[in-house]
Design a protein around this motif. Structure first.
Motif, short mmCIF file in Angstrom:
data_model
loop_
_atom_site.label_atom_id
_atom_site.label_comp_id
_atom_site.label_asym_id
_atom_site.label_seq_id
_atom_site.Cartn_x
_atom_site.Cartn_y
_atom_site.Cartn_z
N VAL A 1 3.97 -25.27 17.81
CA VAL A 1 5.22 -25.68 17.77
C VAL A 1 5.72 -26.47 16.55
CG1 VAL A 1 7.20 -26.86 19.01
CG2 VAL A 1 5.76 -25.46 20.10
N LEU A 2 6.78 -25.98 15.57
CA LEU A 2 6.91 -26.93 14.42
C LEU A 2 8.31 -27.45 15.02
CD1 LEU A 2 6.12 -27.83 11.59
CD2 LEU A 2 7.63 -26.06 10.51
N HIS A 3 8.14 -28.58 15.46
CA HIS A 3 9.20 -29.44 16.15
C HIS A 3 10.15 -30.21 15.12
CE1 HIS A 3 6.71 -32.89 16.46
NE2 HIS A 3 7.75 -33.53 16.46
N GLU A 4 9.39 -30.11 13.80
CA GLU A 4 10.42 -31.04 12.82
C GLU A 4 9.88 -30.54 11.49
OE1 GLU A 4 11.66 -34.54 10.79
OE2 GLU A 4 9.67 -33.51 10.28
N GLY A 5 11.19 -30.21 10.95
CA GLY A 5 11.20 -29.23 9.89
C GLY A 5 11.00 -29.94 8.63
N SER A 6 10.98 -31.30 8.35
CA SER A 6 11.15 -31.78 7.17
C SER A 6 10.03 -31.49 6.21
CB SER A 6 11.28 -33.25 7.39
OG SER A 6 10.18 -33.82 7.63
N ILE A 7 9.06 -30.99 6.56
CA ILE A 7 7.95 -30.81 5.66
C ILE A 7 8.05 -29.42 5.01
CG2 ILE A 7 6.62 -29.34 7.60
CD1 ILE A 7 4.03 -30.51 6.13
N LEU A 8 8.94 -28.72 5.60
CA LEU A 8 9.41 -27.44 4.80
C LEU A 8 10.35 -27.59 3.71
CD1 LEU A 8 10.26 -25.50 7.87
CD2 LEU A 8 8.02 -25.20 6.47
N ASP A 9 11.34 -28.78 3.74
CA ASP A 9 11.99 -29.08 2.64
C ASP A 9 11.17 -30.00 1.59
OD1 ASP A 9 14.71 -29.29 2.09
OD2 ASP A 9 15.00 -31.33 2.62
N LEU A 10 10.21 -30.74 1.98
CA LEU A 10 9.67 -31.51 1.27
C LEU A 10 8.70 -30.34 0.10
CD1 LEU A 10 8.68 -34.36 0.50
CD2 LEU A 10 6.87 -34.22 2.08
N ALA B 1 23.81 -32.21 4.39
CA ALA B 1 23.40 -33.61 5.32
C ALA B 1 22.20 -34.03 5.23
CB ALA B 1 24.06 -32.90 6.52
N ALA B 2 22.18 -35.25 4.91
CA ALA B 2 20.83 -35.78 4.95
C ALA B 2 20.31 -35.84 6.35
CB ALA B 2 20.84 -37.28 4.12
N ASP B 3 20.81 -35.92 7.12
CA ASP B 3 20.35 -35.96 8.65
C ASP B 3 19.63 -34.70 9.08
OD1 ASP B 3 22.58 -34.63 8.99
OD2 ASP B 3 23.54 -35.53 10.70
N ALA B 4 20.15 -33.56 8.43
CA ALA B 4 19.57 -32.33 8.55
C ALA B 4 18.04 -32.24 8.30
CB ALA B 4 20.38 -31.27 8.17
N SER B 5 17.86 -33.08 7.09
CA SER B 5 16.55 -32.78 6.67
C SER B 5 15.61 -33.58 7.70
CB SER B 5 16.39 -33.20 5.08
OG SER B 5 16.73 -34.73 5.14
N ARG B 6 15.99 -34.80 8.30
CA ARG B 6 15.30 -35.46 9.13
C ARG B 6 15.52 -34.82 10.48
NH1 ARG B 6 18.07 -39.86 7.04
NH2 ARG B 6 18.84 -40.33 8.91
N GLY B 7 15.83 -33.43 10.50
CA GLY B 7 16.02 -32.80 12.03
C GLY B 7 16.80 -33.43 12.91
N LEU B 8 17.80 -34.24 12.62
CA LEU B 8 18.55 -35.17 13.46
C LEU B 8 19.50 -34.47 14.18
CD1 LEU B 8 19.29 -38.76 12.08
CD2 LEU B 8 17.97 -38.25 13.99
N PRO C 1 9.34 -31.17 21.69
CA PRO C 1 9.19 -32.77 21.56
C PRO C 1 10.49 -33.16 20.74
CG PRO C 1 7.39 -31.79 20.64
CD PRO C 1 8.52 -30.51 20.74
N VAL C 2 10.99 -34.33 21.05
CA VAL C 2 12.11 -35.14 20.30
C VAL C 2 11.53 -36.52 19.88
CG1 VAL C 2 14.41 -35.86 20.78
CG2 VAL C 2 13.66 -33.65 21.69
N THR D 1 6.29 -38.37 14.99
CA THR D 1 6.97 -38.38 13.55
C THR D 1 5.69 -38.09 12.95
OG1 THR D 1 6.24 -40.63 13.80
CG2 THR D 1 8.60 -40.26 14.24
N GLN D 2 6.45 -37.65 11.44
CA GLN D 2 5.30 -37.39 10.63
C GLN D 2 5.19 -38.48 9.40
OE1 GLN D 2 6.28 -33.57 8.91
NE2 GLN D 2 6.02 -32.49 10.61
#
Lengths: 408, 417
Positions: free
Chosen positions: A270-279, A41-48, A91-92, A388-389
């Motif tokens: 706090v790593l509130h957004e995980g997309s960097i890990l995916d990247l 799911a693409a939205d998962a990588s954006r943390g949605l 944070p959201v 946002t990143q």
């Protein structure tokens, strides 16, 4: 109340719990296991899926009484033993408007985003919020929230700033007693010795399972591991334990395909957004260690409670023994040394700092840490985040960094 | 210049005193160790142990006022410190990295560091960084923040650490604490505090004998020379000069029209210029929350216990409600018609809660508050035109309110943020 961004997000995404629980199992059975790659799911990588764990929380967990908290030092066992469900506030992504009338622009994303939520009335289902004393921002936020004119009860927990100070143990002990009193007086919640023991056992089990899962970093996409960790902060611990057990059995069945590519440690808060890990993984790197309060800082060290031991004392001991937050000082365990040791012990070839803008403790620590890494010849990269990143630029920088670490 | 800043006769004495202080740090100290301390540290203990002290925050303010701070901040930034971090810290670290580029060649190298987090948590990280660069031992005195009240457990915790501090100084520089000397230092500190309190209280007079820049400049000795005979002598002289101004009806601002309250640290590089925008409208800052932060007396009796409680209860270590109540008290006591809050990018504990404080103060008193975003030292954060426009709008609000606050309805949000 209208927030177009969130409305849109709600329409397009699945309920995050569906996603999290369902997907891990299904994908595990269907393919070669969780190591097969990043979640489809693409939205998962954006943390949605974590875009908003709060607005439908009461519907998702009917009958549960939530108590909010921010900091991984919060004594979750005590809150749980009081019959409450700890719910961590993150944070959201999204517009911050109301909070700008309450906080100056040089406040961190965690403060601004959660305050927005508070002022929009989206936390009205939360019975109380526990503020553990950490940094100047959280210190102010506790008072700002108390003065915000909502019904939310604010409970303060006086964690020493110097964990090695003489008398620190007694202060934490007093803080726990005060917390128990506040739960009793303000929320009518009584904590018995038995219930506290049971909660301690439960959280020990959760941390044990998490540690096991973290030991399998090479089989699990980093983003998945992040999701599984983050889920634990916003769902009941009982549910999280089942989720972890499920995930572990899936991971155990997966091929132990060993990853290649530069080995990285992630450092931050706090790593509130995980997309960097995916990247990082997409660009050929792998995450082998972290120093994050949503990661290893939370799960390391358990509460050593023996049969005839006092659970409160055991909790105090863990608080003093666990990995140190950048907002805290421990005279014998300084931040640069800790990081070098972490990187060395895990064979990390590089370190990526993911630092929230306006986080003073991280801002100071990272300078000394980078210097220590330089001395040790360990390359590093610093990424500053707000809500946002910056994706495009981040990709290029990570790419260059990973190339630097790749042999040949 | 008629309406502009009126120089005090004691100004040259102040200058000599401060020059002597900084010069004395460079004189041979005959074995006396030197400590760098934060402005809220219980310096009485160090003085009673024969340790000389220097205040990097005061040094930062001096660099700021001399327009030297921004360049030093940039030196710290070149070493990896973010421009979002405290500008006192960056100035001080910049001066450590490049002493030849710093005023007075930077502060002389200390033998030990003492940071007390009763003013902020940044001092802990800043002093850790300084200790790392200077290779000297650091003691951090932890004073738990008071959200509601100072509990016996909190005072006991601070008191325990004061004992630990004494042992730390004994261990790191072989000095002993003399009870007799501690009593004398505490007595002198209290004497300074009393004089300074009375000087500030004299600003209740109409017109006020002092304006904010006077308070800011003259607070230096109570910080850096607290507990010394030199400070007591200086404040006696200042006291009589201010009393004379009151007796003769001399105001710091000619034709005082508006009486204002200041919140937060000064904008050092713009000290006179900034306040003169207000002086031009006949507005005088008769009180402030900052220079009173050192006005707490050490209670009689057990001095160590008194020190623990005094230093744990300083203004910035107490809740936003406490601070709002103090501001409301000052507004009433000093007959103030408006307040200006410096939203100081460098100082989160002072600035993050200002909107909550402003709301409470305005609700209770009906007087308007202006928030001005800037920085205490970093000149890159000072935007002249927007600030002037806002000051003008604020003064217009004051004018429209007729200069008297008692009959006004509750006004929140005065059009100026």
């Amino acid at each position: 109340m209208a927030c177009p961004w969130r409305e849109g997000a709600r329409r397009t995404r699945k309920s995050w719990s569906d996603y999290c629980e369902g997907e891990v199992t299904v994908e595990g059975r269907r393919t070669t296991g969780v190591a097969a790659g990043p979640p489809p799911a693409a939205d998962a990588s954006r943390g949605l899926w974590l875009a908003d764990p709060y607005s439908d929380w009461p519907a998702r967990y009917p009958g549960r009484r939530a108590v909010g908290y921010f900091c991984s030092y919060a004594p979750l066992e005590i809150l749980h033993a009081a019959g409450l469900t700890p719910l961590r506030l993150f944070p959201v992504e999204g517009t911050v408007a109301q909070a700008d009338a309450v906080l100056p622009p040089f406040s961190c994303a965690l403060a601004r985003s959660t305050t927005e939520r508070l002022l929009l009335g989206e936390l009205s289902f939360v019975e109380a919020v526990l503020f553990v004393h950490t940094c100047d921002t959280m210190q102010c936020l506790a008072d700002i929230w108390r003065m915000a004119g909502t019904d939310l009860k604010v409970i303060n927990f006086p964690l020493p700033a110097v964990l090695s100070a003489r008398g620190a143990r007694e202060l934490v002990q007093a803080g726990q007693r005060e917390l128990l009193r506040a739960l009793e007086d303000e929320l009518g919640r009584h904590v018995t010795d038995e219930s506290l023991r049971a909660s301690v056992a439960l959280y020990n089990e959760q941390r044990r399972l998490l540690s096991e899962l973290y030991a399998w970093r090479d089989r699990l996409p980093a983003l998945r591991l992040w999701q599984l960790s983050m889920a634990g902060f916003v769902m009941p611990v009982e549910d999280h334990i089942s989720l972890l057990q499920q995930s572990l059995s899936v991971a155990a069945g997966a091929d132990g395909e060993s990853r290649r590519g530069p080995r990285l440690a992630i450092v931050g808060t706090v790593l509130h957004e995980g997309s960097i890990l995916d990247l990082i993984e997409e660009l050929g790197g792998q995450v082998v260690a972290d120093d994050l309060c949503t990661g290893e800082r939370y799960l390391q060290s358990s509460v050593e409670l023996h049969e005839d031991g006092d659970p409160q004392t055991a909790l105090v001991e863990r608080t003093l023994a666990r990995p140190v937050c950048p907002a805290k000082r421990h005279a014998d365990r300084d931040a640069p040394e800790r990081l070098v040791r972490l990187a060395r012990s895990r064979g990390a070839q590089g370190v990526v700092f993911v630092l929230p803008r306006y986080c003073d403790p991280c801002g100071f620590d990272s300078v000394l840490q980078r210097r220590a890494l330089d001395t040790e010849g360990i390359p590093h990269l610093t990424v500053e985040t707000e809500l946002t990143q910056p994706t495009g630029q981040l990709r290029t920088r990570l790419q260059a960094f990973l190339e630097l670490l790749s042999p040949g | 210049m008629g309406r502009r800043h009126k120089r005090l006769k004691t100004a040259s004495e102040l200058q000599r005193l401060m020059q002597w202080h900084y010069a004395s740090l460079r004189l041979p100290r005959l074995g006396r160790p030197l400590a760098w301390v934060t402005s809220g540290a219980p310096v009485e203990i160090l003085r009673a142990m024969g340790v000389a002290v220097a205040y990097p925050e005061n040094y930062g303010a001096i660099c700021g006022a001399q327009h030297q701070a921004t360049a030093l901040c940039q030196q710290a930034e070149a070493e990896g410190y973010s421009p979002d971090l405290c500008s006192y810290a960056r100035t001080s670290l910049g001066a450590i990295f490049q002493p030849h580029a710093a005023p007075m060649g930077g502060l002389p190298k200390p033998d030990l560091l003492l940071a007390c987090n009763n003013i902020c948590s940044t001092v802990v990280k800043w002093y850790e960084a300084a200790a790392d660069s200077l290779h000297v031992p650091l003691f951090v005195l932890d004073t738990p923040f008071i959200h509601r009240e100072l509990t016996p457990q909190m005072s006991a915790y601070v008191l325990t650490q004061l004992d630990e501090l004494v042992e730390f100084v004994e261990r790191s520089c072989g000095r002993r604490l003399s009870a007799e000397r501690l009593r004398r230092v505490a007595r002198q500190a209290n004497e300074t505090v009393r004089l300074w309190g009375e000087i500030r209280a004299m600003c209740r007079a109409r017109p006020s004998p002092l304006n904010a820049p006077d308070l800011f400049v003259n607070m230096a000795p109570i910080v850096v020379l607290r507990g010394t005979g030199g400070a007591v002598r200086f404040y006696r002289h200042l006291h009589s000069e201010v009393a004379e101004r009151v007796r003769d009806g001399v105001g710091a601002v000619s034709e005082e029209k508006y009486r204002l309250l200041w919140d937060n640290i000064a904008i050092w590089p713009q000290l006179y210029r900034f306040y003169n925008y207000f002086v031009n409208y006949g507005a005088c800052f008769v009180a402030d929350t900052y220079t009173g932060a050192w006005s707490m007396e050490i209670p009689q009796g057990d001095i160590m216990k008194g020190l623990a409680e005094t230093y744990a209860s300083v203004y910035l270590n107490q809740s936003l409600e406490y601070r709002a109540r103090r501001m409301i008290d000052l507004i009433k006591e000093y007959d103030v018609q408006g307040f200006v809050m410096h939203s100081n990018r460098s100082c989160k504990p002072y600035s993050l809660g200002q909107y909550a404080i402003r709301r409470m103060v305005t609700q209770e008193t009906g007087i308007p508050g202006l928030v001005v975003e800037s920085d205490m030292c970093d000149e890159r954060a000072f935007a002249l035109e927007p600030i002037r426009t806002r000051i003008q709008a604020f003064v217009e609000t004051l004018e429209s309110m007729g200069g008297s606050h008692t009959t006004q309805p509750v006004v929140e949000g005065t059009g100026v943020r």
